[in-house]
Motif scaffolding. Structure first.
Motif, mmCIF file in Angstrom:
data_model
loop_
_atom_site.group_PDB
_atom_site.id
_atom_site.type_symbol
_atom_site.label_atom_id
_atom_site.label_comp_id
_atom_site.label_asym_id
_atom_site.label_seq_id
_atom_site.Cartn_x
_atom_site.Cartn_y
_atom_site.Cartn_z
ATOM 1 N N GLY A 420 0.717 -1.392 0.045
ATOM 2 C CA GLY A 420 0.071 -0.097 0.064
ATOM 3 C C GLY A 420 0.916 1.055 -0.044
ATOM 4 N N SER A 421 1.665 1.379 -0.911
ATOM 5 C CA SER A 421 2.608 2.337 -0.947
ATOM 6 C C SER A 421 1.899 3.869 -1.509
ATOM 7 C CB SER A 421 3.732 2.446 -1.966
ATOM 8 O OG SER A 421 4.648 3.364 -2.188
ATOM 9 N N PRO A 422 2.194 4.805 -0.773
ATOM 10 C CA PRO A 422 1.671 6.164 -1.128
ATOM 11 C C PRO A 422 1.993 6.560 -2.690
ATOM 12 C CG PRO A 422 2.806 6.678 0.726
ATOM 13 C CD PRO A 422 3.083 4.969 0.446
ATOM 14 N N VAL A 423 0.984 7.417 -3.504
ATOM 15 C CA VAL A 423 1.284 7.557 -4.686
ATOM 16 C C VAL A 423 1.274 9.092 -4.778
ATOM 17 C CG1 VAL A 423 -0.064 7.576 -6.856
ATOM 18 C CG2 VAL A 423 -0.168 5.779 -5.321
ATOM 19 N N ARG A 424 2.130 9.672 -5.725
ATOM 20 C CA ARG A 424 2.552 10.995 -6.138
ATOM 21 C C ARG A 424 1.962 11.243 -7.763
ATOM 22 N NH1 ARG A 424 2.306 10.968 -1.663
ATOM 23 N NH2 ARG A 424 3.740 11.552 0.079
#
Length: 798
Positions: A420-424
């Motif tokens: 569940g890595s953050p997204v940019r």
């Protein structure tokens, strides 16, 4: 070889005694015998003797067919036979000559004695017989004593050739599992010896090698199966040695052999079988749809067409995610991915696969089901995937001249992996046009950077990039289309003509004109218009506006009948609103002219003077019309009078009720002004009120609580009446409380003002029964009755 030939010659002499005389010199008695002379006489024709011409000469030749034994191996020439004529007196005056096949080279003759000998060994298979010619001549003058005669020397056959298989070796096939006696092939051996003499050429067949699987017919050479249910999968090739022996197979005969290579052809007698009952496969979740994720195989002992296998997935858990096909080259089952895999949703799939033969043989179905089943488990392997947008594409709208920094929409992407890595977020700058917009790298909201002009660029296409923060290499893109919307600058207006007409005999709710609108703003497609009456024109009793919801509206009549004599033209205002930004509206006026129409609604005339001009009518016709009108008016007056009389009798029929004398009224009471018509003491006397007294004109209901006593002061009476009013307003089955006929505290002249429901008659006028006329002839009478009631109520109110 010499011994064998001598033995055969001795046997032949014993068997065929008639031929012996030709092999030895004939005796004088035999040479002079009558048969010999007859034979000579019959076989010798006339001859020319010098100048004397033809004459019959007595012949003394003594011979028949000569025989010579083939393959003679003696040291001396083989004696064949002897030629002799009766003209030969033994004084050596006759000379014998020989000519024809082999004369001088193979056969020789003693000119004096007539003895014939064979100079060399002969082969019957090379030449079975020789034709020669003999003649007796005078030894001194060399003149023929008799005509030349022809005879045959036949080579006597001996068994010197073995049978031979000219077509061998043979190749044959027979289906496996064939019954005993099934035909395989036929072999044939030929013997060069004489088939007409003895048994030298009579051949008998036998099997030297190949038993007990096959057998051969001794006479015909037909080979057949000798064992039942021979299985190709156990042994496929057989080599059989066949012998052919002459002399009928007896001892001493010659023999020849040949090989027969027999192959058992395949039949579908074996079902497919999996090598194991459980197959474990692994596939990455990133595998594309249609790719092969694994292979399984069921082995079939048969070959060729009988070994073709069909694979099917048994419906159940996981079966909908995969498909299976057969590799035609090696009969493997290839498992194909049908849908996208997601490790986060499901990590493993288990299903069963059936393997069956494509071509079944009905003879072997009794052996059992020709299929096998195996279980397949597929584990999904987790793969680090790029972010996924929640939509495949985005469409956003923004009005031109929107201030810079205005948020026009947002995009959303998620990392579906377990981490569940953050997204940019960022904009993929492909051109300078993308600088019109900006995006928040964390929230994904898109805003304007500059003022937008629809006339310059009506649509912007930008690409948004979502980057995985834990692994920046993994990115995904989505297309965003930004539509620049035009600002609403022009108000809508009525389209078409602004004038219409209404028939004098129009009915309530009739649509007399359909309206539409137009707008000069672009684009015209997608514009929505709404129609309504102005607020100040809502109480218009003649016409109203009905919006159909499809950019059209209708002018609808609100009453029955219009009179040109009273008013010829009506002006109907129409308010039109659009859905633009900002919304615009305008008011248009529709002119409605009252016209005369036929019963079917077709227009006759719209001129007001036409009412008073009897165009085309004679005086008698006008008088008849006036009489009909008068008669109709009289009938209507009588009908109305009778109905009113019936209503009065019904209301006044009950004389027991204390209120009967004030029940009937046509107008509202006058309040305190009417107190002289009724004794108010009845209401003010508490003794009149009883605890369990129910109204006779209302159906009894559940017992209510005790009512408060009535005092003599006016406040109590007001409270009592107000409470009664509230009870009867809630009760739908009770008649109006006005039936109490008390006017002490109501009416136009009272302090409490009017409490009557007379003015509420107009509330019931909303019911429209004109639709009954559309139901057909059966409802025509009912529609007339209700329509008449509606018109009567409207007439009373007006």
């Amino acid at each position: 070889m010499l011994t064998r030939n001598c033995l055969l010659l001795f046997l032949w002499i014993l068997v065929d005694g008639g031929s012996v005389s030709s092999l030895h010199p004939p005796s004088p008695a035999l040479g002079r015998s009558r048969p010999a002379r007859e034979h000579a006489r019959g076989s010798v024709g006339p001859m020319r003797n010098g100048a004397a011409g033809f004459q019959r000469v007595k012949r003394g030749w003594v011979w028949n067919q000569f025989f010579v034994l083939e393959e003679y191996m003696g040291s001396d020439p083989q004696y064949v036979g002897k030629l002799h004529t009766d003209l030969d007196g033994g004084d050596n005056a006759v000379k014998y000559t020989l000519s024809g096949d082999g004369a001088g080279s193979i056969f020789t003759i003693d000119q004096t004695t007539g003895d014939i000998h064979a100079l060399r060994s002969l082969d019957r298979e090379e030449k079975p017989y020789y034709t020669l010619r003999a003649q007796a001549v005078d030894i001194d003058t060399n003149r023929p004593l008799e005509p030349e005669s022809e005879f045959v020397i036949k080579v006597q056959d001996i068994n010197d050739n073995e049978p031979k298989f000219l077509e061998g070796p043979y190749t044959a096939s027979v289906p496996e599992m064939s019954p005993v006696g099934a035909y395989v092939t036929q072999v044939t051996a030929t013997d060069a010896d004489d088939p007409t003499y003895g048994n030298s050429a009579r051949v008998v067949y036998s099997i030297l090698h190949g038993q007990p699987y096959f057998s051969v017919d001794p006479k015909t050479g037909v080979i057949k199966t000798a064992l039942p249910n021979m299985d190709r999968e156990v042994k496929e090739q057989y080599q059989v040695l066949i012998q052919a022996k002459d002399m009928g197979g007896q001892l001493g005969g010659l023999a020849g052999t040949t090989f027969v290579n027999i192959t058992l052809s395949d039949v579908n007698d074996n079902p497919p079988r999996f090598s194991k009952s459980f197959f474990h496969l692994r596939v990455p979740e990133s595998s594309s749809v249609g790719s092969a994720v694994g292979r399984i195989k069921a082995h079939d002992l048969d070959i060729g067409r009988n070994a073709e296998v069909e694979y099917t997935i048994v419906p159940g858990d996981g079966g909908a995610m995969f498909d299976i096909t057969t590799n035609d080259h090696n009969q493997e089952g290839i498992i194909i991915l049908k849908r996208h895999l997601d490790y986060e949703s499901k990590k493993a799939y288990t299903f069963k696969v059936d393997a069956t033969n494509a071509h079944l043989d009905p003879r072997f179905q009794s052996f059992g089901a020709f299929k096998d089943t195996a279980t397949v488990k597929i584990n999904v392997l987790d793969v680090d995937e790029p972010p996924v947008f929640n939509k495949p594409s985005y469409v956003m709208d923004v009005y031109e001249d929107t201030p810079a920094g205005t948020i026009i929409g947002a995009v959303t992407a998620q990392d579906l992996d377990a981490s569940g890595s953050p997204v940019r977020y960022s904009i993929d700058w492909k051109s300078d046009l993308d600088s019109y917009f900006d995006i928040d790298p964390v929230e994904g909201t898109i805003s304007t950077n500059e003022l937008l002009d629809r006339e310059s660029i009506a649509r912007h296409n930008i690409s948004i990039v979502a980057t995985k923060l834990s692994n920046p290499v993994l990115t995904s893109r989505v297309a965003v289309a930004v539509n620049v919307l035009d600002i609403n600058e022009f108000p809508p207006e009525l389209a078409g003509h602004h004038e219409t007409f209404v028939c004098e005999n129009a009915k309530v709710g009739q649509v007399i004109q359909t309206l539409s609108a137009k707008d000069e703003d672009l684009p015209t497609a997608g514009q929505q218009f709404s129609f309504r009456s102005p607020k100040e024109d809502i109480k218009n009793k003649n016409f109203t506006i009905r919006d159909f919801g499809n950019n059209t509206a209708g002018i609808v009549t609100k009453r029955n009948g219009f009179r040109r004599r009273l008013q010829e033209i009506y002006l109907v205002p129409v308010v039109i609103d659009d859905n633009g930004y900002p919304p615009k509206s305008s008011t248009g006026t529709l002119t409605v002219r009252v016209c005369g129409c036929e019963s079917n609604g077709s227009l006759l005339t719209c001129s007001a003077e036409a009412i008073f001009l009897p165009v085309g009518l004679s005086t008698g016709a006008l008088v008849a019309i006036l009489l009909c009108i008068i008669i109709l008016l009289v009938i209507v007056v009588l009908y109305v009078g009778l109905r009113r009389q019936k209503k009065k009798e019904t209301l006044m029929s009950s004389k027991e009720d204390i209120r009967d004398n004030v029940i009937h009224y046509d107008d509202e009471g006058g309040g305190e002004e009417d107190t002289h018509a009724f004794d108010m003491g009845t209401l003010r006397n508490p003794k009149v009120v009883k605890e369990n007294l129910f109204r006779r004109d209302v159906k009894p209901e559940t017992k209510r609580g005790p009512r408060p006593p009535v005092s003599q002061d006016s406040a109590d009476i007001r409270d009592f009446i107000a409470e009664r009013l509230r009870e009867h307003d809630v009760d739908n089955a009770a008649p109006p409380y006005d039936s109490l006929a008390t006017y002490a505290y109501e009416g136009g002249g009272s302090v409490a003002e009017s409490l009557s429901s007379i003015d509420s008659v107009a509330v019931g006028l909303g019911e429209d029964y004109d639709y009954l006329g559309d139901w057909g002839p059966r409802f025509k009478t009912l529609a007339g009755i209700f329509g008449e009631r509606s018109e009567t109520q409207i007439t009373k109110i007006l």
